[in-house]
Design a protein around this motif. Structure first.
Motif, short mmCIF file in Angstrom:
data_model
loop_
_atom_site.label_atom_id
_atom_site.label_comp_id
_atom_site.label_asym_id
_atom_site.label_seq_id
_atom_site.Cartn_x
_atom_site.Cartn_y
_atom_site.Cartn_z
N HIS A 1 -14.12 12.32 23.50
CA HIS A 1 -14.16 13.33 24.56
C HIS A 1 -15.02 13.01 25.78
O HIS A 1 -15.03 13.79 26.73
N THR B 1 -19.51 20.68 19.96
CA THR B 1 -18.18 20.15 19.66
C THR B 1 -17.74 20.42 18.23
O THR B 1 -16.63 20.05 17.85
N ILE C 1 -11.38 21.59 21.62
CA ILE C 1 -12.03 20.44 21.00
C ILE C 1 -12.05 20.57 19.47
O ILE C 1 -12.11 19.58 18.74
N THR D 1 -9.71 18.47 17.16
CA THR D 1 -9.91 17.07 16.74
C THR D 1 -10.84 16.96 15.53
O THR D 1 -11.16 15.85 15.09
#
Ligand code: GLY
Length: 369
Positions: free
Chosen positions: A52, A132, A172, A175
């Motif tokens: 990212h 994240t 996010i 992932t």
């Protein structure tokens, strides 16, 4: 989908948590109003950076913000003195000024480490959390607890230092490995169990679709969790009272994490989920809530494919007496008494030191069978 905001009204330390899809690419526009000069230092870790960092760089560059990046190794070992030293020295080399902003781009480890580095650098520099992992989005990025681990235990060195902004990008989460997502979901369930029975009902209904990838449901769950955390933090920023409710399941969890050597055998959020089930079982045996409540907790965790009992943890665990000994080393121990978060029902948790340890031990024995 729109970007939503939870405001954390802490006087001159107040900030917004923005929650929505695409916030990493939007980061430049979100952060720019905080900057005195168009430059930020970003600290991240290898996995997050590989996936990212490009999007974050582009987002910052679009606003003309210059970026310097430090990439640290993945894992709990990074939350330690050597990496704190490396981070602080690197920030000084970048000539970070008191009025600059540092960006923590990663999960709980990066958020805690970078927040602490920001707290001590030049006696306090502002920082932005871009969490994240689901766990970091719903828990560790909000509320200002920062720090590192010691050989004596987790999170024993640290400071309260509130972020200036939190950007929780729900895209996010797509992932994440399923196991990591579900571990973070353990903290989401915790909010329903500690203070909001209606939210727990909602999770029973929507948890499977949310775990399967429904971004709108994920956003709702993150927003609700963050709002609940913000409300508690505003009532009790430095954990003199109510904030301890956020530790539902954690006294059990910390003992299990110590017993499994803080390894992949048990992720923190998995330990929280098991700990919540054990806390409800103990509450039922103490006659504080009905037996139906722990059964519901366990049924939901099973429905989600999560670990529920001690026997779900790979390998052998120490005896229940040894686990109880580890619980006694928790940093929440006050005057030698273990503080437990018990519940009078789903959504009705409270703090107490008045828990018979033989009952806890019998709950641990039964969960291992
Ligand atoms: N994670 C617990 C707290 O922030 O108080």
């Amino acid at each position: 989908m729109t970007i939503e905001t939870v405001h954390v009204p802490l006087g001159d330390r107040a900030y917004n948590v923005r929650i929505g899809a695409g916030l990493v690419t939007e980061a430049g526009a979100q952060i720019a109003p905080l900057l005195r000069r168009p430059k930020v230092c970003v600290v991240s870790e290898e996995n997050v950076a590989a996936l990212h960092l490009g999007a974050l760089r582009d987002g910052l560059a679009r606003q003309g913000i210059e970026v310097e990046v430090l990439i640290l190794p993945v894992g709990e070992g990074t939350k330690s003195w050597p990496y704190l030293t490396q981070t602080v020295e690197w920030l000084l080399e970048q000539k970070v000024e008191r009025s600059d902003v540092i960006v923590a781009f990663g999960g709980g480890v990066i958020g805690d480490l970078v927040g602490f580095a920001a707290a001590v650098l030049r006696r306090g520099v502002r920082f932005v959390q871009i969490p994240t992992s689901l766990l970091a989005q719903v828990d560790s990025s909000v509320g200002g607890k920062t720090g590192i681990n010691s050989a004596q235990g987790k999170n024993l060195i640290g400071a309260f230092h509130q972020p200036a902004l939190v950007l929780a990008d729900v895209d996010i989460l797509g992932t994440l490995q399923p196991r990591d997502f579900l571990a973070g979901y353990g903290e989401v369930v915790k909010y329903g169990l500690l203070g909001d029975a209606t939210f727990f009902d909602w999770l029973e209904e929507n948890g499977p679709a949310l775990a399967a990838g429904d971004t709108a449901l994920r956003q709702q769950a993150v927003k609700h969790s963050v709002q609940m955390k913000a409300d508690i933090v505003v009532r009790d920023e430095t954990e003199q009272g109510d904030r301890a409710l956020l530790n539902l399941g954690h006294t059990f969890c910390h003992a299990l994490e110590a017993a499994t050597g803080y390894s992949d055998r048990l992720l923190h959020g998995e330990g929280v989920a098991i700990g919540c089930a054990l806390a409800f079982e103990t509450s039922a045996r103490l006659g504080l809530c009905s037996q139906e409540d722990p059964s519901r907790v366990r049924a939901h965790l099973s429905q989600m494919g999560m670990k529920v009992d001690l026997r779900d943890i790979d390998g052998t665990l120490p005896s229940s007496a040894a686990l109880l000994g580890l619980m006694g080393q928790d940093k929440k121990v006050v005057d030698g008494q273990i503080r437990f978060i018990m519940a009078r029902g789903i959504g009705q948790a409270f703090v107490t030191s008045d828990v018979a340890l033989d009952v806890v031990q019998s709950v641990l024995d039964d969960a291992a069978r």
